[in-house]
Design a protein around this motif. Structure first.
Motif, PDB file in Angstrom:
ATOM      1  N   GLY E 246       0.794  -1.222   0.000  1.00 20.49           N
ATOM      2  CA  GLY E 246       0.000   0.000   0.000  1.00 20.49           C
ATOM      3  C   GLY E 246       0.826   1.272   0.000  1.00 20.49           C
ATOM      4  N   PRO E 247       0.147   2.404  -0.083  1.00 19.04           N
ATOM      5  CA  PRO E 247       0.804   3.699  -0.196  1.00 19.04           C
ATOM      6  C   PRO E 247       1.562   4.143   1.066  1.00 19.04           C
ATOM      7  CG  PRO E 247      -1.562   3.974  -0.001  1.00 19.04           C
ATOM      8  CD  PRO E 247      -1.325   2.515  -0.177  1.00 19.04           C
ATOM      9  N   PHE E 248       1.234   3.554   2.192  1.00 17.02           N
ATOM     10  CA  PHE E 248       1.922   3.965   3.419  1.00 17.02           C
ATOM     11  C   PHE E 248       2.458   2.742   4.154  1.00 17.02           C
ATOM     12  CE2 PHE E 248      -0.467   7.710   2.439  1.00 17.02           C
ATOM     13  CZ  PHE E 248       0.319   8.758   2.908  1.00 17.02           C
ATOM     14  N   MET E 249       3.494   3.019   4.981  1.00 18.45           N
ATOM     15  CA  MET E 249       4.125   1.945   5.747  1.00 18.45           C
ATOM     16  C   MET E 249       3.987   2.278   7.232  1.00 18.45           C
ATOM     17  SD  MET E 249       7.590   1.527   3.552  1.00 18.45           S
ATOM     18  CE  MET E 249       8.235   3.178   3.661  1.00 18.45           C
ATOM     19  N   LEU E 261       2.167   6.620   9.992  1.00 14.50           N
ATOM     20  CA  LEU E 261       2.331   5.880   8.742  1.00 14.50           C
ATOM     21  C   LEU E 261       3.200   6.723   7.830  1.00 14.50           C
ATOM     22  CD1 LEU E 261      -1.384   4.938   8.639  1.00 14.50           C
ATOM     23  CD2 LEU E 261       0.452   3.252   8.719  1.00 14.50           C
ATOM     24  N   ASN E 262       4.274   6.131   7.336  1.00 17.87           N
ATOM     25  CA  ASN E 262       5.191   6.872   6.487  1.00 17.87           C
ATOM     26  C   ASN E 262       4.883   6.584   5.014  1.00 17.87           C
ATOM     27  OD1 ASN E 262       6.695   7.883   8.702  1.00 17.87           O
ATOM     28  ND2 ASN E 262       7.672   5.866   8.875  1.00 17.87           N
ATOM     29  N   ALA E 263       5.092   7.590   4.200  1.00 20.49           N
ATOM     30  CA  ALA E 263       4.789   7.445   2.772  1.00 20.49           C
ATOM     31  C   ALA E 263       5.676   6.375   2.145  1.00 20.49           C
ATOM     32  CB  ALA E 263       5.013   8.777   2.060  1.00 20.49           C
ATOM     33  N   ASN E 264       5.060   5.588   1.294  1.00 23.45           N
ATOM     34  CA  ASN E 264       5.811   4.611   0.515  1.00 23.45           C
ATOM     35  C   ASN E 264       6.140   5.278  -0.824  1.00 23.45           C
ATOM     36  OD1 ASN E 264       6.716   2.455  -0.982  1.00 23.45           O
ATOM     37  ND2 ASN E 264       4.716   1.448  -1.114  1.00 23.45           N
ATOM     38  N   ASN E 269       1.095   3.101  -7.514  1.00 24.38           N
ATOM     39  CA  ASN E 269       0.066   3.966  -8.060  1.00 24.38           C
ATOM     40  C   ASN E 269       0.497   5.425  -8.050  1.00 24.38           C
ATOM     41  OD1 ASN E 269      -2.326   3.787  -9.341  1.00 24.38           O
ATOM     42  ND2 ASN E 269      -3.494   3.089  -7.557  1.00 24.38           N
ATOM     43  N   GLY E 270       1.744   5.655  -7.654  1.00 21.18           N
ATOM     44  CA  GLY E 270       2.241   7.024  -7.543  1.00 21.18           C
ATOM     45  C   GLY E 270       2.612   7.343  -6.113  1.00 21.18           C
ATOM     46  N   ALA E 271       3.722   8.051  -5.943  1.00 19.41           N
ATOM     47  CA  ALA E 271       4.173   8.352  -4.586  1.00 19.41           C
ATOM     48  C   ALA E 271       3.181   9.248  -3.877  1.00 19.41           C
ATOM     49  CB  ALA E 271       5.546   9.022  -4.635  1.00 19.41           C
ATOM     50  N   PRO E 272       2.930   9.005  -2.601  1.00 18.90           N
ATOM     51  CA  PRO E 272       1.997   9.858  -1.848  1.00 18.90           C
ATOM     52  C   PRO E 272       2.504  11.291  -1.760  1.00 18.90           C
ATOM     53  CG  PRO E 272       2.499   7.840  -0.639  1.00 18.90           C
ATOM     54  CD  PRO E 272       3.462   7.914  -1.777  1.00 18.90           C
ATOM     55  N   TRP E 606      -3.882  12.378  -1.066  1.00 23.17           N
ATOM     56  CA  TRP E 606      -4.130  13.460  -0.105  1.00 23.17           C
ATOM     57  C   TRP E 606      -2.975  14.462  -0.115  1.00 23.17           C
ATOM     58  CZ3 TRP E 606      -5.567  10.133   4.798  1.00 23.17           C
ATOM     59  CH2 TRP E 606      -6.755   9.424   4.542  1.00 23.17           C
ATOM     60  N   TYR E 607      -3.312  15.669   0.154  1.00 19.50           N
ATOM     61  CA  TYR E 607      -2.257  16.688   0.320  1.00 19.50           C
ATOM     62  C   TYR E 607      -2.740  17.708   1.335  1.00 19.50           C
ATOM     63  CZ  TYR E 607      -5.334  19.117  -2.924  1.00 19.50           C
ATOM     64  OH  TYR E 607      -6.436  19.680  -3.505  1.00 19.50           O
TER      65      TYR E 607
END
Lengths: 321, 310, 335, 263, 610
Positions: E246-249, E261-264, E269-272, E606-607
């Protein structure tokens, strides 16, 4: 002294044993188990739940469950939590214990730093306005339920004034060092005050009356007859003696604090032992309930033992052998 | 002159080393003396007055409360105070004022009945333990140790969980059965001291039976600590009941109690927006506990003038 | 029940109470398992007898075991060993329920006039209680008896409606005496009955007790911590030291011719107001040893001005030195 | 005032205010103590004798008790006019005091040494070690052969008689002109009483001090006192030398007392 | 003296500590800023508040980078971060960021490929061939392959498996043998090659996408672990060790308090945009305050904002409410029958042995009860005023909430609030007040009392119990309300057919998306707590799943409409309401995807906008 401690331990171990049986019986008497969750999900096959029960040993007769638990404890393992799947009870306790310890220590600190000086001051100034103020404050401290105080504190100090955070143990999990320490302290203040409120009132009243008692004792008169200054009389001769009964109170304080922590931790969402216990109770997590009870029993014993040792240190009349 | 400062509300009870008190010309029984001392204590009188108000307020409910505290009205939840609902309504549309008044009955009953249970157990076991000593004392003391090892609230929670559906009577009995060790220990201590008093020896020398000694000599002389501790227990239990209700382990709906009402304020929205819903029960708890503590303190002073203002 | 012992001597006097080799050891608990590690020998091998109608004074300092002895005689404490014979009946081992009737014949007056009366009972109830327990007389008779007793001890009959706190120490002690008398006992054990009273009041109470002794044919066992009080009232005096008897003798004999060095020291400590008399006061050195750890041999040897080697080794036996005059001291025994 | 007068008490009045009542514990007492002499105050409990001594020391238990009138002149200086600070310098320094209950008059949590060193360090300005040395001397004087060890002991390790000796040592530590002894032997066993009275005589001789002895025991009075006053109900009812009082007591109270003692 | 100084020192210390702490608090707010890399700014993403357009994926890269979003929910997770073992929805919230499945639901609750790129079904829907997306890697860099899929399904079918997720696999070919340990091979899931996996079912699967939608766990981690040890393996519970696609670790966490949760950065699907997301456990009492003060950015499932707070949240300028309808619903069950206690003991469910509860066996009585309930009033007005729910819900007549594709507003017969009709029905059934006590007696003239049991833990539901008692009293039905039990105790007495219970309150949470009511309403299933035995219903339910007709959704819609009508007429349940979720986010967070079942879809989009 060593003999005394040994004797206390010898008495305590069988009692702890009886207590685990009692708690276990109580826990297994409670209907439901951890697998009857709070919200039912029909996609989970009831047969799978049943298999899991079997695997966790929940279908064993209670005596078998108890023996299993006990034999685990004998090997230094408090068992596997049922609700927190995959975690051992000691692991859970260790992860939550520090928070409760910080909370307890902080609230004790507040108790001693606010309660004792105020009580002493009131005793010295008996029948003055200050004394009446302190006594009245003491009455209120005992009359305000701590959760009520907690709600008010959150409302005023967090939301109106914005001084202290309302929830949690720290603002970010990723800071460390001094910043982390200060941040944690910042988060401790409201729950610590809440937890300490009743204790402050109790200690204040207690030390006040003890001081008054000691102040009217013969040896204080002797000290004054020797020409000692009021300061020496109050802080040297009186305080030391007035502290002695406080030590007993402190011995039981651990238990009181843990009880208080259940409510306080709930309001401030402070993940400590109290909250863990509540979770355990709500989810019928017997090993967890037993583990916490055991831990607290031991803590109270140690607290009482420490109190006894401190007793002997402060009061030379007491020698245990 | 260094008498009590102006505006002081406390009676001065410090007994100086004095010639035999000369002011006692009239004959007073010890009970009358205690009553006299008690009513000379302004704070205690204030306590009695406040407590009576709370009792009258709660128990005269049928006379002036129109609403049934259990009557729900889903069409009118969270109503603001109005002529009909003086303190608005709660989340099920029940009348807060009715609940406040009837809740007082529950809270007071919880306090009183637990106090009675605990006092009876405490007096009986404390008497046995303190008077006879020996193995029976050891057993009773070990049992109290067992109870005291565990934080009280945790024990209560565990037991309340087992009993699953709790009502007022069960809660009262449960709490009573859990709270007794403290008071038993205190009373045992009192009895231990009393046992060595010479009038006990003199009763025994006269051939009095153990039962007679306990009933005629020990209990009447321990009545002070008994009553004082009973008031403390009562105050504590009223607070405890509210705390239990607050974490959801107290007396269940629809029975109104002050703690349950406070629990309904466990939302900032109500806390800030509807003070009428939670302030009154909060204040009632504080007033009740405060008044009981005043009374307890006054009683302590009245029973034991030397322990003034502890 | 053991047979009563035949009364031997002196023939004209009848022994009413006798104790033989009486002991009371209180255990000292210690160690990890709270086992008994030693004993406080509060009363250690005491033999005594009291004649009907006499007053036996027992004198001793704190820790001498005099109160324990008195309480054992009342069976308020159970003896560890030895016999107590009352009127020829061995009462040392009989069950408490069997003792109850005997209480009628033996009563006690206590030291502290403030602690010995139940503060929550009226004076009338206090005096009536022993009669009530012993089921003597009807309610009316008991009331009358209360009134007459009150008058007899010098209090007004209205006193029965009052409570102990309304009386002075001396008056309370009178109430205590009235209570003790209510069942018409034969023996009264007075445990320091006047020690807590002011000097002027002491004499009044002592006088009252003497008068009552004549009126009611009472036998007194009178416990005190110094000789001056006992001198006033006793026929014979027993001196106790650390749980044992040091000397027993008729009063005059004892005061005129004290044999035991301890008795001598006690007598010298009795104050005299004759300022012209230059008396050598015997000042004993050191403190009373603890009864938990009494000295070997003669318990007094640590403080005795006359102590010699034998005193540290051997325990002196009671030796008869004259008519009813006994002493336990190696000065008077052949080695 | 005559030269040989150490303490002069004039019309001393100490009252207690309780509720609306006034209890006159000391009600106009006059007496003088001569240098090197012993004055005994005799009376029943509640006669005001102890309150008189506490009034001299200004240790009347407050806030209900209050010295309302009178003068207490020690070597001509009126103690009642001194400030609290000045009075602290008198207590333990110019006047030493011994109380009735040896079991409770010493602070249980401090060693004998600590308690004996306190006045020496305060009033005599001695260093700790000097005070220790002086303390040892004093203890030896009052009959402790192993005084160094005793200094390190706690009061509960001593018997009643020994504690009273310690109290006397403390009271005499700063070489006071006056020793007030409030029922010093009442709580002691007979043989120990004799020891303490003996010690007091010895100490008086050693320090050449005056003693104000408060007691209800006429035997003690006969043994110790030069002059005697008898108090009753807060007032002095008889004042005499020892010989006068013992030979020809006048007040009925005194007469009554004698009957017991002389019985 | 010394002691005096000591005390003053302590006092001074305390005050300075308090002061310091207070100052620190002040710094805190600004202190978070330096941690974030200076935003190059939030112009571009500006108006993009409704990031629900799928096409936005490409523009996401241009959204402002970095920052942290705080998300709050009420209870701590259980700390079981392995999809095959977790049970709590709170853990699911954490795992939603970490683990992904081959399929996931779209905003119409239809399953669409996710990790899967495409799939093919054979005609009788017994076999599904799935092609996986290329270039997907696990958090630790290992490639995601078909073997991981096979491994996951093997693990939930493994003999040593003690979890409860077997339903995803139990219809696969060879499940029984594999589960029993009699076969090493699991024929039901096979990896063709790295990118292709084939599912085979014993019978036609009506819901093949659903069965293949279980979150995938990494084989390269758990393959080396004894199957029985997986549950307590550190990769299931410890920070830094949990590996998903998933997008976060999962980063640092403070247990029971917050989970970072840290960004993956390598997310397929694209970096968070965000650096971190922090999940915080917060008491419901203060959550609106935290939202208003900005301490919390989002309040999400499962609890959301409590209904009584919704009105005040709506007032907040900086907060947007998301109010999709929940698939779950609350109901009052009628105990139409009971299992005999021997069967309860033995754990057997045999419809032939059911003991009829005569008090409720007459359908007219059940209908009367529903007519007597003013459910509209319980739910409250649309404006958020009044009611037990403050309007945060909808009255329900059949077990398909409006959000479900099986919902048909014309399907049910809709037993509206009508006390007259209720009394009429009762009278028809022979229940009349014969002794004048205000309550009806049963047809035999015996006293008629219904016992209602309910659990604690859901305020509107708790309140409803008393409302129900009083509303039924209005039509003359005497209800004895048991004191509430805690949920585990309550569910035990319901499940074990305690015969003193006539009616009970409970709720179903339906997150799966497929509306098949079989698991709850089929006569012989354990979850059929009412012990309602009805062949007509069973047959309809069966029909809704029968191949091949049921491959078409329209067919199923028809069948379920028919069934809904039947159920609403037979009333085994008095359906009370379905909830409306009240989720919220502050305007600081952009790029949120609106979805009926979760706030956590595509968090990599999200941003933060200031």
């Amino acid at each position: 002294m060593a003999k005394y401690i040994l004797r206390r331990l010898l008495i305590f171990i069988p009692m702890l044993f009886i207590v685990t049986i009692v708690v276990f019986t109580l826990a297994t008497l409670a209907p439901g188990d951890p697998l009857t969750g709070q919200q039912l999900d029909p996609t989970i096959d009831p047969a799978a739940l049943e298999e899991r029960r079997e695997a966790l040993g929940l279908n064993d007769p209670p005596p078998v469950q108890y023996i299993n638990w006990l034999s685990e404890v004998a090997t230094g393992n408090l068992g596997d939590s049922l609700y927190f799947s995959g975690r051992t009870v000691q692991d859970l306790i260790w992860s939550r214990l520090p928070n409760t310890v910080y909370l307890a220590v902080f609230s004790l600190f507040i108790t001693l730093v606010i309660g004792l000086p105020l009580g002493i001051y009131a005793a010295r100034k008996q029948y003055t306005a200050a004394d009446y103020f302190v006594t009245t404050f003491g009455f209120f401290g005992l009359a305000v339920p701590n959760f009520f105080f907690a709600l008010l504190a959150v409302y005023f100090f967090s939301f109106q004034l914005g001084w202290f955070p309302a929830q949690g143990t720290q603002s970010s999990a990723s800071i460390s060092g001094l910043a982390e320490f200060l941040d944690r302290l910042h988060h401790l203040i409201l729950p610590g005050l809440t937890l300490g409120l009743a204790s402050v009132a109790i200690y204040m009243r207690y030390i006040r009356s003890e001081m008054l008692d000691v102040l009217s004792s013969d040896f204080v008169r002797t000290a004054r007859a020797k020409g000692m200054t009021k300061g020496t009389v109050v802080y040297k001769h009186t305080l030391r003696n007035a502290t002695i009964p406080i030590i007993t109170l402190l011995g039981f304080e651990f238990g009181t604090l843990v009880s208080g922590a259940v409510v306080t931790e709930a309001v401030f969402n402070f993940p400590g032992i109290g909250q863990l216990f509540l979770t355990g109770i709500q989810n019928r997590d017997f090993p967890l309930i037993m583990g916490i009870n055991l831990l607290i029993g031991v803590t109270i014993l140690v607290g009482n033992l420490l109190a006894d040792i401190m007793y002997a240190v402060v009061d030379p009349r007491i020698r245990y052998d | 002159m260094s008498g009590p400062s102006p505006g002081s509300t406390k009676q001065v009870n410090t007994e100086p080393p004095m010639p035999e008190a000369k002011e006692q010309k009239k004959s007073y029984s010890p009970t009358k003396l205690i009553v006299k001392r008690f009513f000379a204590n302004k704070l205690a009188v204030a306590g009695v007055f406040m407590f009576l108000l709370v009792v009258i307020f709660s128990f005269s409910a049928p006379l002036f409360v129109e609403h049934d505290p259990a009557q729900t009205n889903p069409l009118n939840t969270y109503a603001e105070p109005s002529a009909d609902h003086w303190l608005g309504t709660n989340s099920s549309g029940q009348d807060n004022f009715a609940r406040l008044v009837y809740g007082g009955q529950i809270s007071l009953q919880v306090g009183v009945f637990i106090m009675l249970i605990v006092s009876v157990i405490g007096v009986v076991l404390g008497s046995i333990s303190g008077y006879f000593g020996g193995w029976i004392d050891s057993i009773i003391m070990r049992v109290t140790d067992l109870f005291l090892i565990f934080p009280f609230l945790l024990l209560v929670l565990t037991v309340v969980t087992i009993l699953q559906n709790v009502n007022v009577a069960i809660l009262v009995i449960t709490l009573g059965l859990i709270v007794w060790p403290n008071i038993t220990r205190i009373l045992r201590g009192t009895y231990l001291t009393l046992r060595e008093r010479e009038f006990i020896y003199s009763a025994r020398a006269a051939g009095a039976t153990d039962l007679r000694i306990i009933m005629k000599h020990m209990i009447p002389n321990a009545i002070g600590p008994i009553i004082v501790n009973a008031t403390i227990i009562m105050a504590q239990m009223i607070i405890l009941e509210s705390a239990l209700s607050f974490i959801g382990f107290g007396i269940p709906a629809p029975t109104p109690s002050w703690g349950a009402m406070l629990n309904e304020a466990r939302s900032l929205n109500i806390l800030t927006g509807m003070p009428w819903a939670w302030m009154p029960p909060g204040i009632m708890i504080v007033i009740t506990v405060l008044s009981i503590n005043f009374i307890g303190d006054g009683l302590r002073d009245a029973f034991d003038p030397k322990s003034s203002r502890k | 029940m053991t047979m009563s012992q035949p009364v031997k001597e002196p023939n004209e006097k009848k022994e009413i109470l006798r104790v033989q080799n009486l002991k009371k050891y209180f255990p000292i608990k210690g160690g990890v398992l709270k086992r008994t590690v030693g004993h406080v020998k509060a009363v250690d091998d005491v033999s005594l007898h009291i004649f009907e109608g006499e007053t036996l004074g027992i004198v001793g300092e704190s820790g001498s075991g005099k109160s324990t002895l008195g309480r054992m005689m009342m069976r308020l404490l159970d003896p560890t060993e030895g016999q107590i014979t009352f009127n020829g009946v061995d009462i040392s081992t009989i069950r408490q329920s069997k003792i109850r009737p005997l209480r009628k014949d033996m009563q006690m007056i206590f030291q502290d006039p403030y602690a010995s009366l139940n503060p929550r009972m009226s004076v009338g109830e206090i005096i009536e209680e022993p009669m009530l327990i012993q089921k003597t007389g009807s309610s009316k008779e008991r009331q009358e008896n209360v009134i007459s007793l009150l008058e007899r001890v010098g209090l007004q009959q209205e006193a029965r409606y009052k409570y102990p706190h309304e009386f002075s120490g001396g008056q309370r002690q009178r109430i205590g005496i009235a209570r003790a008398l209510s069942t018409r006992p034969k023996v009264i054990i007075g445990d320091e009955p006047v020690s807590a009273l002011d000097v002027s009041v002491q004499s009044q109470v002592l006088n009252l007790m003497e008068d009552l002794q004549n009126d009611f044919q009472l036998t007194y066992l009178f416990i005190a911590h110094d000789l001056s009080v006992v001198k006033h009232i006793s026929d014979r005096v027993a001196v106790m030291y650390l749980g044992r008897l040091a000397e027993v003798a008729p009063k005059d004999d004892l005061y005129a011719n004290p044999l035991h060095p301890y008795t001598q020291a006690l007598i010298s400590a009795v104050p005299t107001t004759d300022i012209d008399e230059k008396r050598e006061r015997i000042i004993l050195q050191g403190d009373l040893p603890s009864p938990a750890n009494p000295p070997s041999g003669c318990p007094f040897h640590t403080r005795c001005p006359e102590a010699h080697e034998r005193c540290t080794l051997e325990r002196p036996e009671m030796t008869k030195m004259g008519e009813e005059h006994y002493v336990a001291c190696h000065l008077y025994t052949q080695s | 005032m005559a030269d040989d007068v150490l303490l002069e008490v004039n019309q001393l009045k100490t009252y207690f205010y309780m509720g609306g009542n006034v209890a006159k514990a000391v009600d106009g007492v006059d007496f003088t103590i001569k240098k090197g002499k012993t004055l005994a105050i005799v009376g029943e409990s509640g006669s005001g004798k102890s309150m008189t001594s506490l009034s001299i020391m200004q240790l009347v238990p407050g806030p209900t008790g209050k010295i309302v009138d009178g003068a207490v002149k020690l070597s001509g200086k009126d103690l009642l006019k001194l400030s609290d600070k000045q009075m602290e310098k008198v207590r333990g320094n110019e006047i030493g005091m011994v109380f009735q209950e040896p079991m409770t008059s010493l602070n249980p949590v401090f060693t004998v040494g600590t308690q004996i060193k306190e006045p020496l360090m305060k009033h005599r300005g001695l260093s700790k070690s000097q005070a220790f040395q002086k303390g040892v001397e004093l203890l030896k004087l009052v009959g402790f052969p192993r005084a160094e060890d005793t200094m390190k002991e706690f009061p509960h390790q001593l018997s009643g008689g020994m504690r009273q000796r310690v109290m006397i040592a403390i009271a005499m530590s700063c070489d006071p002109k006056l020793l007030i002894a409030d029922e010093p032997t009442t709580a002691l066993d007979v043989t120990i009483q004799a020891q303490i009275l003996d010690l007091m005589k010895k100490v008086q001789k050693e320090f050449d001090s005056s003693i104000l002895l408060i007691t209800h025991d006429l035997g003690v009075v006969a043994e110790m006192a030069d002059d005697i006053i008898v108090m009753y109900g807060g007032q002095v009812v008889e004042q005499a030398t020892r010989r006068q009082l013992l030979k020809t007591p006048k007040h009925p109270y005194t007469v009554g007392c004698w009957k017991v003692c002389l019985a | 003296m010394n002691l005096k100084k000591w005390w003053s020192f302590l006092l001074a210390l305390t005050f300075s500590v308090l002061l310091l702490a207070a100052c620190n608090g002040g710094d805190d707010e600004t202190g978070t800023d330096p941690e974030e890399p200076a935003d190059d700014n939030g112009e571009e993403p500006a108006d993009d508040e409704n990031g629900d357009d799928d096409g936005d994926d490409d523009t996401a890269g241009e959204a402002s980078e970095g920052g942290n979003v705080n998300i709050a929910f009420f209870s701590p997770p259980e700390h079981q971060f392995n999809p095959i073992y977790y049970t709590s929805t709170y853990d699911a919230n954490v795992m939603d960021f970490i683990f992904e499945a081959l399929f996931r639901t779209d905003d119409e609750l239809l399953l669409q490929p996710h990790l899967a790129e495409s799939y093919e079904l054979n005609d009788d829907q017994t076999e599904m061939t799935i092609t996986l997306n290329e270039g997907i890697t696990w958090h630790d860099g290992e490639a995601f392959t078909a073997d991981d899929v096979v491994f996951t399904y093997e693990m939930i079918s493994h003999p040593e498996y003690t979890g409860v997720r077997g339903t995803y696999a139990d219809k696969l070919v060879g499940y029984e043998d594999f589960r029993a340990g009699e076969s090493e091979e699991f024929e039901g899931v096979v990896a063709e090659d790295d990118q292709t996996v084939i599912f085979r079912w014993e019978e036609s699967s009506v819901t093949p996408e659903f069965n293949a939608s279980f979150p995938i766990i990494p084989e390269h981690i758990f393959g080396a672990v004894e199957p029985g040890e997986i549950e307590s393996h550190e990769s299931s519970i410890a920070t830094g060790e949990v590996v998903g696609t998933g997008p976060f670790m999962l980063g640092d966490f403070v247990e029971g308090d917050q989970y970072v949760l840290n960004a993956n950065e390598d997310y397929w699907n694209g970096a968070p945009n965000l650096d971190t997301v922090t999940l915080q456990v917060r008491d419901q009492a203060v959550i609106t305050g935290l939202l208003e003060s900005g301490d919390v950015d989002m309040v999400i499932q499962p609890d959301g904002i409590v209904p009584s707070d919704v009105a005040s949240v709506e007032q907040m300028d900086n907060v947007t409410l998301y109010q999709p309808q929940d698939l779950g619903y609350q109901y009052m069950g009628f105990k139409i029958g009971y299992r005999p206690s021997e069967d309860v003991e033995a754990g057997v469910i045999d419809t032939d042995n059911f003991i009829e509860n005569e008090k409720l066996s007459d359908v007219r009585v059940r209908q009367a009860i529903v007519h007597a309930l003013d459910r509209e009033a319980m739910v409250g007005g649309e404006d958020g005023e009044g009611g037990l729910l403050q309007g945060s819900g909808q009255v329900l007549h059949a077990p398909f909430p409006e959000a479900s594709w099986a919902f048909d507003e014309n399907a049910d017969i809709g037993l509206e609030y009508d006390t007259d009709r209720a009394m009429e029905l009762l009278a028809e059934a022979g229940y009349e007040d014969t002794n004048g006590d205000g309550f009806v007696e049963d047809p035999n003239g015996e006293e008629y009392v219904l016992t209602l049991a309910y659990p604690t833990g859901n305020e509107p539901r708790e309140n409803a119990a008393i409302v129900i008692e009083q509303q039924l009293a209005e039509v003359g039905i005497n209800v004895n309300v048991d004191t509430p039990r805690e949920f585990p105790a309550h569910s035990e007495i319901v499940e074990n057919d305690d015969q003193s219970i006539d009616m009970y309150l409970m709720g179903w949470g339906l997150a799966s998306g497929d509306p098949d009511p079989g698991g709850i309403f089929t006569s012989h299933v354990p979850y059929n707590y009412t012990r309602w035995v009805d062949e007509t219903s069973d047959e309809m339910i069966q029909r809704g799943l029968s191949a091949p007709d049921a491959f078409e959704q329209e067919y199923r819609e028809e069948v379920y409409s028919e069934w809904a009508e039947y159920v609403s007429e037979q009333v085994p349940y008095a359906f009370l309401w379905s909830m409306i979720n009240n989720w919220a986010a502050t305007d600081r967070v952009g790029g949120i995807t609106e979805d009926p079942v979760t706030m956590l879809k595509d968090p990599h989009l999200w941003y933060v906008q200031e």
